[in-house]
Design an enzyme around this catalytic site. Structure first.
Site: not given
Length: 502
Positions: A218, A221, A288
């Site tokens: 993301n 990150e 997820d």
């Protein structure tokens, strides 16, 4: 499984109808998910007072719900989308582990390859809720790397199930399962087996995932790992390429929350996809859901760009739901069809908007095609004409005669359908990129305004007879004549309807 970055047969982005065809093949996807499984518990109740012991609310529980989290939530999303998934992870010899085992075993589409390790607690997150508000979260976990026995047990479970999957997902939640020993062993073995590997990272050093085919960080990150802000498209592209160098893989898909996705592939321009979320209720678990949809789409044979679009659409549905939510295959199909209807409406434009759009396409170096007609009743001859017209260009504009124009050309009983009905039907056709209307008897003025590169007409005309053909050729364009199918015409269809069968 070889990764196709783009569909080489395409000259334009896929329509939502074409993406829906891939979704219908999701049942063919076989995915192996490896990572940190988590039990998510929600204790929900009412708060009516503060504790006399401390300034904290007193919760009276009314419901205690358990769901799959972490890597198990990725597996749940894959199964809900219609794929087949095997889950490899670690649970403890405790009640939380038993809850995870029970939830996995009772979920259609998930096969359990969970490893039970005595003495290691199952990761469990308990959220105390009142309404939609979270009062407290209790985390019971260890983040210590697996010991030697645990490492061997996990790698043996992977080896035993590797042959049953085409796509591997590494779902890293930094709880110790995907430690150095496990990651190194899995990435080495999947490379030998030629498997496509998607790594959803949590480590600040992306080099740990070297050997993964696709990395899905993301925005936060990728910023931590590359020290590059990814707020804007250019920065997201640059950060993705730095991440790509670290992994040695084929692609990096940066998820950017409300700004959508950026797909960076080796030796290709970045693909920036705006978010498809209509409204945001809760972003929990959306990552997820996105990884699951990406894996299922690739497992169903989609090119990476197509899989990214489907993952983007699925995540957009997920964030519109409260809490950690899954998305079913039917929900995704419904959303694609709804968006396609909206896109159909956007294809119908006035002349000024059509001129602006054609100019934009020309600036991008795209070849613009033009076809015109009444198109009162769409028949196979029209479908062939439009398909061949689209094959001769990058973008196709179809100009429809207005109702007044049709009456002058065809008589008082025509058209059978009004101009907006005809425009809506035409806009729904996959080969068509833009629909506009003209009131004159011929489209000459529109051709002069739009300056198409390709002018398409049926083969019942000669090049010299095509209105505007000389103009298009004068600026370097060409006239394409499409062979017509015998026995197909609107006039003939009307005649047959009016003539009683013998």
């Amino acid at each position: 499984m070889k990764l196709s970055l783009i569909n080489s047969s395409r000259t334009s982005p896929p329509t939502d109808i074409e993406l829906a065809t891939i979704v219908r093949a999701f049942h063919a996807a076989r995915v192996l998910v490896i990572g940190d499984v988590i039990l998510d518990r929600y204790v929900t109740g009412a708060v009516h007072r503060l504790s006399p012991e401390a300034p904290i609310p007193v919760l009276r529980p009314a419901d205690n719900r358990r769901t799959l989290g972490g890597a198990a939530n990725v597996a749940l999303n894959i199964a809900t989308l219609g794929g087949q998934v095997i889950l490899v992870g670690v649970i403890g010899d405790d009640s939380a582990g038993e809850d995870i085992e029970r939830l996995v075993q009772t979920t259609p589409g998930i096969s359990s390859a969970l490893v039970r390790i005595a003495g290691r607690p199952t990761t469990c997150k308990t959220r105390f809720m009142t309404g939609s508000h979270q009062l407290l979260r209790l985390d019971e976990e260890t983040t210590a790397p697996l010991d030697r026995a645990g490492l061997l047990a996990v790698t043996e479970a992977v080896e035993a199930n590797l042959g049953a999957a085409d796509v591997i997902v590494l779902s890293d939640y930094a709880k110790g399962v995907l430690c150095d020993g496990v990651l190194d062993a899995i990435l080495s073995r999947t490379a030998q087996a030629g498997r496509l590997v998607i790594a959803d990272p949590k480590r600040p050093d992306f080099a740990a995932y070297r050997g993964a085919t696709i990395l899905t960080p993301n925005e936060h990150e990728v910023r931590v790992a590359t020290r590059i802000e990814a707020d804007h498209d250019a920065e997201a592209d640059r950060a993705g390429r730095v991440a790509l160098q670290a992994t040695g893989g084929e692609a990096v898909l940066v998820t950017r929350s409300a700004k959508g996705l950026t797909l960076v592939c080796r030796d290709l321009d970045a693909l920036h996809l705006p978010t498809r979320a209509r409204e945001v209720a809760d972003v929990s678990g959306a990552g997820d859901t996105l990884v699951a949809a990406l894996a299922v789409a690739l497992g169903a044979g989609a090119a990476l760009s197509e899989a990214a679009m489907l993952a983007n659409a699925t995540a957009g549905i997920s964030v519109s739901k409260p809490g950690t939510a899954t998305v079913s295959r039917q929900e995704l199909l419904d959303a694609l069809h709804l968006d396609d209807l909206v896109a159909t409406d956007r294809k119908v434009a006035g002349l000024d908007e059509a001129i602006e759009k054609a100019a934009e396409w020309h600036r991008r170096g795209l070849k613009v095609g033009f076809a015109n007609g009444c198109f009162d009743l769409i028949h196979p001859g029209h479908v062939r004409l439009l398909s061949e017209a689209r094959a001769a260009c990058d973008r196709l504009i179809v100009a429809l005669n207005t109702d007044a124009s049709v009456k002058r050309l065809k008589g008082a009983t025509r058209p059978l359908q009004n101009e907006m009905a005809r425009a809506t039907v035409m806009a729904s056709m996959a080969p068509v990129d833009l629909v506009t209307l003209f009131d004159e008897d011929t489209p000459l003025e529109m051709i002069q305004a739009l300056r198409p590169d390709v002018l398409v007409k049926g083969s019942d005309y000669t090049v010299e007879q095509v209105v505007g053909g000389d103009l298009v050729q004068s600026w370097g364009g060409k006239v394409v004549l499409v062979s017509l199918r015998e026995g197909h015409s609107t006039t003939g269809t009307i005649r047959r309807m009016a003539t009683p069968a013998a």
